[in-house]
Design a protein around this motif. Sequence first.
Motif, PDB file in Angstrom:
ATOM      1  N   PHE A   1      32.276  49.778 -68.677  1.00 16.86           N
ATOM      2  CA  PHE A   1      31.434  50.982 -68.690  1.00 16.86           C
ATOM      3  C   PHE A   1      32.320  52.216 -68.593  1.00 16.86           C
ATOM      4  CE2 PHE A   1      27.377  48.910 -66.841  1.00 16.86           C
ATOM      5  CZ  PHE A   1      27.210  48.240 -68.050  1.00 16.86           C
ATOM      6  N   ALA A   2      32.036  53.166 -69.415  1.00 17.44           N
ATOM      7  CA  ALA A   2      32.776  54.433 -69.353  1.00 17.44           C
ATOM      8  C   ALA A   2      32.207  55.279 -68.228  1.00 17.44           C
ATOM      9  CB  ALA A   2      32.668  55.186 -70.674  1.00 17.44           C
ATOM     10  N   PRO A   3      33.016  55.997 -67.511  1.00 19.51           N
ATOM     11  CA  PRO A   3      32.485  56.877 -66.453  1.00 19.51           C
ATOM     12  C   PRO A   3      31.599  57.938 -67.060  1.00 19.51           C
ATOM     13  CG  PRO A   3      34.790  57.371 -66.895  1.00 19.51           C
ATOM     14  CD  PRO A   3      34.465  56.124 -67.660  1.00 19.51           C
ATOM     15  N   THR A   4      30.636  58.361 -66.293  1.00 24.19           N
ATOM     16  CA  THR A   4      29.665  59.331 -66.799  1.00 24.19           C
ATOM     17  C   THR A   4      30.102  60.762 -66.591  1.00 24.19           C
ATOM     18  OG1 THR A   4      28.518  59.228 -64.689  1.00 24.19           O
ATOM     19  CG2 THR A   4      27.753  57.759 -66.444  1.00 24.19           C
ATOM     20  N   VAL A   5      31.328  60.961 -66.162  1.00 25.38           N
ATOM     21  CA  VAL A   5      31.851  62.322 -66.027  1.00 25.38           C
ATOM     22  C   VAL A   5      33.195  62.385 -66.725  1.00 25.38           C
ATOM     23  CG1 VAL A   5      30.674  62.808 -63.860  1.00 25.38           C
ATOM     24  CG2 VAL A   5      32.949  61.805 -63.810  1.00 25.38           C
ATOM     25  N   GLU A   6      33.624  63.561 -66.977  1.00 23.46           N
ATOM     26  CA  GLU A   6      34.899  63.750 -67.665  1.00 23.46           C
ATOM     27  C   GLU A   6      36.051  63.512 -66.698  1.00 23.46           C
ATOM     28  OE1 GLU A   6      36.979  67.112 -70.535  1.00 23.46           O
ATOM     29  OE2 GLU A   6      35.039  67.441 -69.576  1.00 23.46           O
ATOM     30  N   ARG A   7      37.104  62.913 -67.181  1.00 24.71           N
ATOM     31  CA  ARG A   7      38.257  62.608 -66.327  1.00 24.71           C
ATOM     32  C   ARG A   7      39.085  63.872 -66.117  1.00 24.71           C
ATOM     33  NH1 ARG A   7      39.560  57.236 -65.588  1.00 24.71           N
ATOM     34  NH2 ARG A   7      38.212  55.745 -66.675  1.00 24.71           N
ATOM     35  N   ASP A   8      38.554  64.754 -65.349  1.00 21.15           N
ATOM     36  CA  ASP A   8      39.214  66.020 -65.071  1.00 21.15           C
ATOM     37  C   ASP A   8      39.188  66.238 -63.566  1.00 21.15           C
ATOM     38  OD1 ASP A   8      40.131  68.598 -64.805  1.00 21.15           O
ATOM     39  OD2 ASP A   8      39.096  69.320 -66.606  1.00 21.15           O
ATOM     40  N   GLU A   9      40.360  66.195 -62.957  1.00 20.67           N
ATOM     41  CA  GLU A   9      40.456  66.325 -61.499  1.00 20.67           C
ATOM     42  C   GLU A   9      39.866  67.645 -61.017  1.00 20.67           C
ATOM     43  OE1 GLU A   9      44.015  67.047 -58.218  1.00 20.67           O
ATOM     44  OE2 GLU A   9      44.477  66.206 -60.209  1.00 20.67           O
ATOM     45  N   PHE A  10      40.202  68.718 -61.702  1.00 18.99           N
ATOM     46  CA  PHE A  10      39.745  70.033 -61.254  1.00 18.99           C
ATOM     47  C   PHE A  10      38.244  70.216 -61.484  1.00 18.99           C
ATOM     48  CE2 PHE A  10      44.260  70.474 -62.116  1.00 18.99           C
ATOM     49  CZ  PHE A  10      44.717  71.101 -60.955  1.00 18.99           C
ATOM     50  N   LEU A  11      37.711  69.575 -62.544  1.00 16.42           N
ATOM     51  CA  LEU A  11      36.279  69.664 -62.776  1.00 16.42           C
ATOM     52  C   LEU A  11      35.501  68.995 -61.641  1.00 16.42           C
ATOM     53  CD1 LEU A  11      33.925  70.440 -64.630  1.00 16.42           C
ATOM     54  CD2 LEU A  11      34.229  68.254 -65.797  1.00 16.42           C
ATOM     55  N   VAL A  12      35.962  67.812 -61.205  1.00 17.10           N
ATOM     56  CA  VAL A  12      35.300  67.117 -60.106  1.00 17.10           C
ATOM     57  C   VAL A  12      35.438  67.916 -58.816  1.00 17.10           C
ATOM     58  CG1 VAL A  12      35.248  64.988 -58.769  1.00 17.10           C
ATOM     59  CG2 VAL A  12      35.674  64.904 -61.228  1.00 17.10           C
ATOM     60  N   ALA A  13      36.626  68.526 -58.620  1.00 17.97           N
ATOM     61  CA  ALA A  13      36.822  69.341 -57.417  1.00 17.97           C
ATOM     62  C   ALA A  13      35.867  70.532 -57.407  1.00 17.97           C
ATOM     63  CB  ALA A  13      38.270  69.809 -57.336  1.00 17.97           C
ATOM     64  N   GLU A  14      35.666  71.138 -58.557  1.00 18.77           N
ATOM     65  CA  GLU A  14      34.729  72.255 -58.634  1.00 18.77           C
ATOM     66  C   GLU A  14      33.304  71.800 -58.334  1.00 18.77           C
ATOM     67  OE1 GLU A  14      35.098  75.529 -59.021  1.00 18.77           O
ATOM     68  OE2 GLU A  14      37.262  75.195 -58.819  1.00 18.77           O
ATOM     69  N   LYS A  15      32.931  70.592 -58.804  1.00 11.76           N
ATOM     70  CA  LYS A  15      31.596  70.078 -58.516  1.00 11.76           C
ATOM     71  C   LYS A  15      31.401  69.868 -57.015  1.00 11.76           C
ATOM     72  CE  LYS A  15      30.692  67.824 -62.955  1.00 11.76           C
ATOM     73  NZ  LYS A  15      29.460  68.549 -63.256  1.00 11.76           N
ATOM     74  N   ILE A  16      32.451  69.364 -56.358  1.00 17.03           N
ATOM     75  CA  ILE A  16      32.350  69.151 -54.914  1.00 17.03           C
ATOM     76  C   ILE A  16      32.181  70.481 -54.192  1.00 17.03           C
ATOM     77  CG2 ILE A  16      33.626  68.337 -52.889  1.00 17.03           C
ATOM     78  CD1 ILE A  16      34.887  66.199 -54.643  1.00 17.03           C
ATOM     79  N   LYS A  17      32.966  71.483 -54.590  1.00 15.30           N
ATOM     80  CA  LYS A  17      32.853  72.790 -53.940  1.00 15.30           C
ATOM     81  C   LYS A  17      31.489  73.418 -54.182  1.00 15.30           C
ATOM     82  CE  LYS A  17      36.778  74.350 -55.640  1.00 15.30           C
ATOM     83  NZ  LYS A  17      37.869  75.301 -55.934  1.00 15.30           N
ATOM     84  N   LYS A  18      30.975  73.294 -55.406  1.00 13.39           N
ATOM     85  CA  LYS A  18      29.653  73.848 -55.695  1.00 13.39           C
ATOM     86  C   LYS A  18      28.570  73.159 -54.860  1.00 13.39           C
ATOM     87  CE  LYS A  18      30.613  75.418 -60.396  1.00 13.39           C
ATOM     88  NZ  LYS A  18      30.301  75.248 -61.830  1.00 13.39           N
ATOM     89  N   GLU A  19      28.715  71.822 -54.679  1.00 11.48           N
ATOM     90  CA  GLU A  19      27.734  71.093 -53.877  1.00 11.48           C
ATOM     91  C   GLU A  19      27.779  71.545 -52.421  1.00 11.48           C
ATOM     92  OE1 GLU A  19      24.724  68.487 -52.859  1.00 11.48           O
ATOM     93  OE2 GLU A  19      25.412  69.217 -54.824  1.00 11.48           O
ATOM     94  N   LEU A  20      28.995  71.773 -51.902  1.00 11.29           N
ATOM     95  CA  LEU A  20      29.128  72.258 -50.530  1.00 11.29           C
ATOM     96  C   LEU A  20      28.538  73.655 -50.372  1.00 11.29           C
ATOM     97  CD1 LEU A  20      32.742  71.002 -49.680  1.00 11.29           C
ATOM     98  CD2 LEU A  20      30.590  70.067 -48.842  1.00 11.29           C
ATOM     99  N   ILE A  21      28.766  74.503 -51.360  1.00 13.45           N
ATOM    100  CA  ILE A  21      28.216  75.857 -51.301  1.00 13.45           C
ATOM    101  C   ILE A  21      26.697  75.811 -51.403  1.00 13.45           C
ATOM    102  CG2 ILE A  21      28.120  78.069 -52.518  1.00 13.45           C
ATOM    103  CD1 ILE A  21      31.055  77.658 -53.249  1.00 13.45           C
ATOM    104  N   ARG A  22      26.169  74.894 -52.235  1.00 14.17           N
ATOM    105  CA  ARG A  22      24.720  74.770 -52.363  1.00 14.17           C
ATOM    106  C   ARG A  22      24.097  74.361 -51.028  1.00 14.17           C
ATOM    107  NH1 ARG A  22      20.795  71.191 -53.276  1.00 14.17           N
ATOM    108  NH2 ARG A  22      22.227  69.438 -53.069  1.00 14.17           N
ATOM    109  N   GLN A  23      24.811  73.575 -50.263  1.00 11.04           N
ATOM    110  CA  GLN A  23      24.332  73.152 -48.951  1.00 11.04           C
ATOM    111  C   GLN A  23      24.657  74.165 -47.852  1.00 11.04           C
ATOM    112  OE1 GLN A  23      26.022  69.273 -48.253  1.00 11.04           O
ATOM    113  NE2 GLN A  23      25.034  68.357 -50.061  1.00 11.04           N
ATOM    114  N   ARG A  24      25.113  75.376 -48.278  1.00 11.61           N
ATOM    115  CA  ARG A  24      25.450  76.465 -47.347  1.00 11.61           C
ATOM    116  C   ARG A  24      26.565  76.058 -46.373  1.00 11.61           C
ATOM    117  NH1 ARG A  24      21.710  80.406 -47.960  1.00 11.61           N
ATOM    118  NH2 ARG A  24      19.693  79.809 -48.896  1.00 11.61           N
ATOM    119  N   ARG A  25      27.523  75.346 -46.897  1.00  6.63           N
ATOM    120  CA  ARG A  25      28.685  74.927 -46.096  1.00  6.63           C
ATOM    121  C   ARG A  25      29.927  75.582 -46.676  1.00  6.63           C
ATOM    122  NH1 ARG A  25      28.156  68.525 -46.323  1.00  6.63           N
ATOM    123  NH2 ARG A  25      30.150  68.684 -45.210  1.00  6.63           N
TER     124      ARG A  25
END
Length: 768
Positions: A43-67
């Motif tokens: 199975f191919a991963p459902t996200v792009e193999r981009d380290e910085f893209l995943v890091a940005e998603k994590i930061k956006k999720e933390l900001i969305r949770q007001r953290r």
Amino acid sequence: MATPDQKSPNVLLQNLCCRILGRSEADVAQQFQYAVRVIGSNFAPTVERDEFLVAEKIKKELIRQRREADAALFSELHRKLHSQGILKNKWSILYLLLSLSEDPRKQPSKVSSYAALFAQALPRDAHSTPYYYARPQSLPLSYQDRSAPSAPSSGSMGSSGISSVSLCGLSGPAPTPQPLLPGQSHQAPGVGDCLRQQLGSRLAWTLTANQPSSQTTTSRGIPNTVSRNMTRSRREGDTGGTMEVTEAALVRDILYVFQGIDGKNIKMSNTENCYKVEGKANLSKSLRDTAVRLAELGWLHNKIRKYTDQRSLDRSFGLVGQSFCAALHQELKEYYRLLSVLHSQLQLEDDQGVNLGLESSLTLRRLLVWTYDPKIRLKTLAALVDHCQGRKGGELASAVHAYTKTGDPYMRSLVQHILSLVSHPILSFLYRWIYDGELEDTYHEFFVASDPTVKTDRLWHDKYTLRKSMIPSFITMDQSRKVLLIGKSINFLHQVCHDQTPTAKMIAVTRSAESPQDAADLFTDLENAFQGKIDAAYFETSKYLLDVLNKKYSLLDHMQAMRRYLLLGQGDFIRHLMDLLKPELVRPATTLYQHNLTGILETAVRATNAQFDSPEILRRLDVRLLEVSPGDTGWDVFSLDYHVDGPIATVFTRECMSHYLRVFNFLWRAKRMEYILTDIRKGHMCNAKLLRSVPEFSGVLHQCHILASEMVHFIHQMQYYITFVLECSWDELWNKVQRAQDLDHIIAAHEVFLDTIISRCLLDSSSR
């Protein structure tokens, strides 16, 4: 110390399952088998193999949770992790952390939320052909709240927008989560088991969906076994005489028809030129009608694709036509992106073997909604293809521009985008012509035409013309005339005036159409920006050309010389020349020699005020003998001539010089009649004194005096009239020449002047 067996992947994986679920090895056997299949699958991963893209998603999720503090701490930790060279798969670690942070109690959107699926960007390596199925690479990694509506897609996949279909909320409400394990209900986890419950439920959810349990139900109470069998029956179909065709089979056929490929139940009818459902297919009327409506999309696709395939290989179609085909290809590419998303979702249902439920499956009605905007775009493109048949160049651009005059902003933006691509070659031709004087129109698409067989002396009049059929409708006739004059002036300066001044010194501002965006910018302000560019180039180029003609080639001085010598404006010169020529011109025309008459002409010039004229003008003044007829004298064949060449020959053409010759002969003969009548009057006065003693002749002499006086009066009145006509026409010509903005204005004013004096001197055909 651990034994080697305890470090094997299978043992470690089994321990991980036990640790996550908090159970013994016997209780996690099914979960362990599923984990082995997952790890061993491709199975191919459902996200792009981009380290910085995943890091940005994590930061956006933390900001969305007001953290925000945690987001800042994560950024610092990621920076330190990135600086370390020990770890190689940093992307996998970040993706694991992101996956572990998701809430398993919320239904995974990768299998239930079509709206979220279609709102995502497509893979970067997706092909623009319908035969390639691409799995979406950037599915959402965060789960929305079950009670909140799906966020609408604001991204646009491409410039045209075919694939940016808003699918928010079309899948209906999310289904109720299934039990995690057979016979186990959904209970709120305790505080100590929170992490284990979250991780365990994520692993168990997908496996449970595939377990053949009659007690597990879907969101609408349908057993999983029934749902799975229903899916299998839809995909297998029936091979009997009257087939029982399911909606799922129709969906698969429709996706092929969208690409112009016949399906099993929907095929192209060559007789009716449309897609039709097979008559032996057992379908309800609603499904049959919906399928036919959707199949229209494939018919439109075939129509556009056939046009582009035929024209793309036709080199004679020109750059404008190729740009039109490229614009159509671009729109089809966006259409193929949408199809790849649809195929990818269908592939997910087949490849993963996951029961997606009725809320999230592809249906004809959902396809009807999702393809509404693409169908409008394809209809517009098909109408453009029909309207542009047999057209090329500027005529093709006019046909496309006609479709921008619509009240539908959606259609207008589409056509304007195509028009910006189609008109880019035309504007490139135009800027190259007005700024460099170069015409590279291999396929005759530009509205300025060039005739290479025309010689240099006729360059201004005959070499460059307008192709009126190729003038785009967004360019006015006045603008096209100015465009023609600009390039013609530059070539006239270079080839006829031999002035090699760079165009940059004539025109202060130069700019070319570097991209289709420049063309699009011009269309937004045709009356100001585009008009300003044309006017600036026109005024600067024309002013420079007139300055060269007046200062370097003395155009106005030559025009005044024509008035003085050929129109008998230099009275003392004409009278003295007539006195000197009388002994020669009374002889038969066959006894005259041009060199003798030329010597007399030079004598008359030196003896009158004509000697103060420019040597350049006097050098061009000459004697011309007309064709001799039997019985002609010198008065009948003599004429003055004025040699013109170079740039001034553009104004004083052969036709103009023939008009001057006709007027000169008329005025010369009138002047000769005045000269003869003056001599007769002198003879009558002498005879009257000699015959005064003979009273018998007094009556005859009186009648002769009266007749001579009437003839002199007629000639004088005729000369007064002609002089008045010449002076008025000349004054009008001179005023027009002083106000002329380009060379064409001078040529037109000069031709009007000649036509006026010929008509008023009664030399035209209507006066004969």
